[in-house]
Design a protein around this motif. Structure first.
Motif, PDB file in Angstrom:
ATOM      1  N   TYR A   1       0.852  -1.196   0.000  1.00 25.52           N
ATOM      2  CA  TYR A   1       0.000   0.000   0.000  1.00 25.52           C
ATOM      3  C   TYR A   1       0.888   1.246   0.000  1.00 25.52           C
ATOM      4  O   TYR A   1       1.866   1.284   0.751  1.00 25.52           O
ATOM      5  CB  TYR A   1      -0.912  -0.007   1.240  1.00 25.52           C
TER       6      TYR A   1
ATOM      7  N   ASP B   1       0.656   1.548  -3.574  1.00 24.48           N
ATOM      8  CA  ASP B   1       0.800   0.905  -4.874  1.00 24.48           C
ATOM      9  C   ASP B   1       2.272   0.542  -5.032  1.00 24.48           C
ATOM     10  O   ASP B   1       3.159   1.248  -4.542  1.00 24.48           O
ATOM     11  CB  ASP B   1       0.369   1.855  -6.006  1.00 24.48           C
TER      12      ASP B   1
ATOM     13  N   GLY C   1       1.442  -4.398 -10.530  1.00 19.14           N
ATOM     14  CA  GLY C   1       0.624  -3.767 -11.554  1.00 19.14           C
ATOM     15  C   GLY C   1       1.111  -4.140 -12.940  1.00 19.14           C
ATOM     16  O   GLY C   1       2.312  -4.279 -13.185  1.00 19.14           O
TER      17      GLY C   1
END
Length: 287
Positions: free
Chosen positions: A77, A79, A109
């Motif tokens: 967290y 990202d 991602g």
């Protein structure tokens, strides 16, 4: 002893070993916790305020959460492409290895160069880490930042007419659990997408059909979106960084589907229309 018997025994051994789930109350974390618990796997659900305290911003919480764990699901967290993620992954990996963690599954991602750097940092200490690179989640419209837009009937986002292969978070959780509890996934990288490409305009059309209400997509610039985020209370530097990240991800380089879900689970990924129907039936957008 037959191979089938050996496989069954091996699976049984794995399900008796503790798994740490970081960000255990998050969009993917809580799904992984639920699935592991249903399988009888001992789970530590780490969160900033839960019984097992785990905070990415406070590395003094990492050691106790990792101690005695056999495996870990790592969902960083805010990202994995965020500033500080590379250093955090390097330090977390070293601590995980020092605590004897044998399996690590990392949420990453798709098409994010900075996230790829963080993946490499984790692999320095945990070379067998399984990396799961996800497309945008369909559940962003039912559990994430775009829920308010769906409820209001207007979804504003800096995507233009770029198409995205939306992945169902339930598919991702199934893949993560397979990688945590089954052999054959060490050092693999899986890119997970849904079965087809949809623009934001096509997504809102699907949401309109599922909810029976008109939901429109309104394209905005990155600067306009950053301003919207600050109105919701996000600090301006964070809002500008997030808007820039979305602009990079939705420049067209991710506009393709993959077979990642099928490679791991042996079935096709769930379609966005199926997600929208399930979420509507569950009352996620009841007004």
């Amino acid at each position: 002893m037959t191979n089938t018997t050996q496989d069954t025994q091996r699976t049984g051994e794995l399900t008796q070993r503790t798994v740490l789930v970081t960000s255990g109350t998050g969009k993917t974390g809580h799904r992984v916790v639920e699935r592991l618990t249903a399988r009888g796997v001992p789970v530590r659900s780490g969160s900033r305020t839960g019984e097992v305290r785990f905070d990415w911003a406070d590395d003094s919480t990492w050691g106790a959460a990792l101690c005695g764990a056999y495996a870990a699901y790592v969902a960083y967290y805010p990202d994995l492409a965020a500033p500080g993620a590379v250093d955090a992954m390097r330090r977390f990996g070293r601590l995980a290895a020092a605590n004897g963690v044998r399996r690590v599954v990392l949420l990453s991602g798709r098409g994010e160069p900075e996230a790829a750097r963080a993946e490499s940092a984790l692999r320095e200490a945990c070379p067998d880490v399984t990396v799961v690179r996800a497309a945008f989640f369909a559940q962003n419209f039912s559990e994430g930042a775009m829920v308010e837009g769906v409820l209001a009937g207007t979804v504003a986002f800096p995507a233009g007419d770029t198409a995205e292969p939306w992945v169902d978070a339930d598919d991702l959780a199934d893949v993560v659990v397979a990688a945590l509890t089954e052999d054959g996934h060490a050092a693999q990288t899986y890119e997970l997408t849904g079965p087809r490409l949809l623009t934001f305009a096509e997504v809102t059309a699907q949401l309109s059909r599922a909810t029976g209400r008109e939901i429109r997509y309104v394209p905005v610039s990155g600067a306009e979106y950053a301003e919207l985020l600050t109105q919701y209370g996000l600090p301006a530097p964070d809002a500008e960084w997030l808007a820039g990240l979305f602009g990079m991800l939705l420049d067209g380089h991710n506009a393709s589907t993959t077979d990642g879900v099928k490679r791991v689970l042996g079935r096709d990924p769930r379609d966005f229309a199926d997600f929208a129907s399930r979420a509507a039936a569950a009352g996620d957008w009841h007004v």
